[in-house]
Design a protein around this motif. Structure first.
Motif, PDB file in Angstrom:
ATOM      1  N   ASP A  47       3.531   8.701  -4.422  1.00 50.11           N
ATOM      2  CA  ASP A  47       4.958   9.011  -4.491  1.00 50.11           C
ATOM      3  C   ASP A  47       5.797   7.808  -4.082  1.00 50.11           C
ATOM      4  N   LEU A  48       5.161   6.881  -3.358  1.00 50.07           N
ATOM      5  CA  LEU A  48       5.885   5.706  -2.871  1.00 50.07           C
ATOM      6  C   LEU A  48       4.897   4.578  -2.608  1.00 50.07           C
ATOM      7  N   LEU A  49       5.372   3.350  -2.789  1.00 51.12           N
ATOM      8  CA  LEU A  49       4.555   2.166  -2.553  1.00 51.12           C
ATOM      9  C   LEU A  49       5.117   1.385  -1.376  1.00 51.12           C
ATOM     10  N   LEU A  50       4.279   1.160  -0.357  1.00 53.68           N
ATOM     11  CA  LEU A  50       4.584   0.252   0.743  1.00 53.68           C
ATOM     12  C   LEU A  50       3.912  -1.075   0.405  1.00 53.68           C
ATOM     13  N   LEU A  51       4.696  -2.120   0.254  1.00 57.65           N
ATOM     14  CA  LEU A  51       4.192  -3.358  -0.335  1.00 57.65           C
ATOM     15  C   LEU A  51       4.466  -4.556   0.553  1.00 57.65           C
ATOM     16  N   ASP A  52       3.410  -5.188   1.038  1.00 58.08           N
ATOM     17  CA  ASP A  52       3.557  -6.412   1.828  1.00 58.08           C
ATOM     18  C   ASP A  52       4.055  -7.528   0.926  1.00 58.08           C
ATOM     19  N   LEU A  53       5.003  -8.296   1.438  1.00 57.69           N
ATOM     20  CA  LEU A  53       5.601  -9.355   0.626  1.00 57.69           C
ATOM     21  C   LEU A  53       4.674 -10.559   0.471  1.00 57.69           C
ATOM     22  N   MET A  54       4.005 -10.936   1.567  1.00 52.07           N
ATOM     23  CA  MET A  54       3.180 -12.142   1.550  1.00 52.07           C
ATOM     24  C   MET A  54       1.713 -11.764   1.385  1.00 52.07           C
ATOM     25  N   LEU A  55       1.276 -11.620   0.156  1.00 49.97           N
ATOM     26  CA  LEU A  55      -0.110 -11.276  -0.144  1.00 49.97           C
ATOM     27  C   LEU A  55      -0.836 -12.485  -0.721  1.00 49.97           C
ATOM     28  N   PRO A  56      -2.146 -12.567  -0.501  1.00 48.16           N
ATOM     29  CA  PRO A  56      -2.917 -13.641  -1.139  1.00 48.16           C
ATOM     30  C   PRO A  56      -3.062 -13.363  -2.631  1.00 48.16           C
ATOM     31  N   GLY A  57      -3.190 -14.412  -3.418  1.00 49.69           N
ATOM     32  CA  GLY A  57      -3.309 -14.198  -4.861  1.00 49.69           C
ATOM     33  C   GLY A  57      -1.987 -13.736  -5.432  1.00 49.69           C
ATOM     34  N   MET A  58      -1.972 -12.564  -6.038  1.00 50.82           N
ATOM     35  CA  MET A  58      -0.735 -11.989  -6.565  1.00 50.82           C
ATOM     36  C   MET A  58       0.119 -11.524  -5.390  1.00 50.82           C
ATOM     37  N   ASN A  59       1.281 -12.154  -5.197  1.00 55.27           N
ATOM     38  CA  ASN A  59       2.089 -11.794  -4.027  1.00 55.27           C
ATOM     39  C   ASN A  59       2.906 -10.522  -4.279  1.00 55.27           C
ATOM     40  N   GLY A  60       3.618 -10.084  -3.228  1.00 50.68           N
ATOM     41  CA  GLY A  60       4.343  -8.829  -3.313  1.00 50.68           C
ATOM     42  C   GLY A  60       5.426  -8.816  -4.374  1.00 50.68           C
ATOM     43  N   VAL A  61       6.110  -9.935  -4.551  1.00 52.85           N
ATOM     44  CA  VAL A  61       7.156 -10.004  -5.573  1.00 52.85           C
ATOM     45  C   VAL A  61       6.552  -9.822  -6.967  1.00 52.85           C
ATOM     46  N   GLN A  62       5.420 -10.459  -7.219  1.00 49.79           N
ATOM     47  CA  GLN A  62       4.756 -10.322  -8.510  1.00 49.79           C
ATOM     48  C   GLN A  62       4.286  -8.885  -8.745  1.00 49.79           C
ATOM     49  N   VAL A  63       3.767  -8.254  -7.689  1.00 51.00           N
ATOM     50  CA  VAL A  63       3.339  -6.861  -7.807  1.00 51.00           C
ATOM     51  C   VAL A  63       4.539  -5.970  -8.123  1.00 51.00           C
ATOM     52  N   CYS A  64       5.634  -6.204  -7.413  1.00 50.54           N
ATOM     53  CA  CYS A  64       6.843  -5.417  -7.624  1.00 50.54           C
ATOM     54  C   CYS A  64       7.322  -5.531  -9.073  1.00 50.54           C
ATOM     55  N   ARG A  65       7.354  -6.739  -9.591  1.00 52.87           N
ATOM     56  CA  ARG A  65       7.778  -6.941 -10.979  1.00 52.87           C
ATOM     57  C   ARG A  65       6.839  -6.244 -11.952  1.00 52.87           C
ATOM     58  N   ARG A  66       5.539  -6.299 -11.676  1.00 57.55           N
ATOM     59  CA  ARG A  66       4.565  -5.666 -12.549  1.00 57.55           C
ATOM     60  C   ARG A  66       4.769  -4.146 -12.564  1.00 57.55           C
ATOM     61  N   VAL A  67       4.995  -3.562 -11.395  1.00 60.75           N
ATOM     62  CA  VAL A  67       5.223  -2.119 -11.312  1.00 60.75           C
ATOM     63  C   VAL A  67       6.490  -1.738 -12.073  1.00 60.75           C
ATOM     64  N   ARG A  68       7.543  -2.530 -11.905  1.00 57.34           N
ATOM     65  CA  ARG A  68       8.816  -2.212 -12.539  1.00 57.34           C
ATOM     66  C   ARG A  68       8.790  -2.359 -14.064  1.00 57.34           C
ATOM     67  N   GLU A  69       7.785  -2.999 -14.588  1.00 56.65           N
ATOM     68  CA  GLU A  69       7.672  -3.098 -16.047  1.00 56.65           C
ATOM     69  C   GLU A  69       7.461  -1.741 -16.693  1.00 56.65           C
ATOM     70  N   SER A  70       6.861  -0.808 -15.945  1.00 53.17           N
ATOM     71  CA  SER A  70       6.523   0.481 -16.553  1.00 53.17           C
ATOM     72  C   SER A  70       6.825   1.684 -15.665  1.00 53.17           C
ATOM     73  N   SER A  71       7.370   1.454 -14.465  1.00 53.45           N
ATOM     74  CA  SER A  71       7.548   2.574 -13.546  1.00 53.45           C
ATOM     75  C   SER A  71       8.758   2.364 -12.647  1.00 53.45           C
ATOM     76  N   GLN A  72       9.383   3.470 -12.250  1.00 54.39           N
ATOM     77  CA  GLN A  72      10.468   3.431 -11.274  1.00 54.39           C
ATOM     78  C   GLN A  72       9.992   4.002  -9.944  1.00 54.39           C
ATOM     79  N   LEU A  73       8.707   3.840  -9.651  1.00 59.31           N
ATOM     80  CA  LEU A  73       8.120   4.269  -8.396  1.00 59.31           C
ATOM     81  C   LEU A  73       8.902   3.676  -7.226  1.00 59.31           C
ATOM     82  N   PRO A  74       9.286   4.482  -6.241  1.00 63.21           N
ATOM     83  CA  PRO A  74       9.982   3.932  -5.074  1.00 63.21           C
ATOM     84  C   PRO A  74       9.129   2.880  -4.363  1.00 63.21           C
TER      85      PRO A  74
END
Length: 227
Positions: A47-74
């Motif tokens: 129902d919600l994603l808690l997302l660390d900003l500073m991640l190794p590899g794919m960082n939090g900003v990249q993950v956020c953008r990827r999620v927003r490509e197909s979902s409006q998950l909080p």
């Protein structure tokens, strides 16, 4: 209780947040990397994603953008540096809120509830569907369409638009919007408001740089209209 996916690379933070939320009845799934978190999204359906900003590899900003490509998950970002430039980038990428680590479980849960809380009807007595120019706002169904095409709005974007359109031409300061939309009762971070306005303008305005709907009154705040 809400299902929460936590993407966090620090084992101590990951375990602490997971334990705290589980004790409060949440169903929690964790992932140590952005890649693992994205893989868990489809299976776990949080129902919600808690997302660390500073991640190794794919960082939090990249993950956020990827999620927003197909979902409006909080999405709520976790960051160790509240004044970091990356926070702004994360908000621009589509995060609904952020929390500075370390944070108590009560604070995290309060933010989760604020993001997920059902949007109350701000304009009692009015028809469910309102028309503002090309925008059709269904307050009962919590949907927005432009020129007949439904728009995908993140929770913070939808809450902000509903709040502004409930009182057209009324000017709201950033602090007022933080209190009513994000439920931040203290002096919050105006970057949340500004980033959300920019994202919303990109979706509802014909020319985001020349807004027709959400207007800025320098030194005062924002208002909806006049059209």
């Amino acid at each position: 209780m809400p299902r929460v996916l936590l993407i966090e690379d620090d084992p101590s933070v990951r375990e602490g947040v997971e334990l705290g939320l589980r004790r409060r009845g949440h169903d929690v799934r964790t992932a140590p990397t952005g890649e693992a978190g994205l893989a868990a999204l489809g299976e776990f359906r949080p129902d919600l994603l808690l997302l660390d900003l500073m991640l190794p590899g794919m960082n939090g900003v990249q993950v956020c953008r990827r999620v927003r490509e197909s979902s409006q998950l909080p999405i709520i970002m976790l960051t160790a540096r509240g004044d970091d430039f990356d926070v702004v980038v994360g908000l621009e990428a589509g995060a609904d809120d952020y929390i500075v680590k370390p944070a108590r479980t009560e604070v995290i849960e309060a933010r989760i509830r604020a993001v997920l809380r059902r949007i109350e009807e701000p304009g009692a007595g009015r028809s469910a569907v309102e028309f503002h120019g090309e925008l059709a706002i269904d307050r009962a169904g919590l949907t927005v369409a432009k020129a007949g095409e439904r728009l995908a709005l993140a929770p913070s974007e939808l809450k902000l638009l509903l709040h502004l359109t409930a009182a057209p031409e009324q000017v709201f300061s950033r602090q007022q919007l933080l209190e009513h939309v994000w439920e931040h009762s203290y002096h919050g971070d105006a970057r949340l408001v500004d980033a959300c306005v920019r994202r919303l303008r990109n979706k509802i305005e014909d020319v985001p740089g020349e807004p027709r709907y959400i207007q800025t009154l320098r030194g005062f705040g924002y208002r909806f209209g006049p059209l």
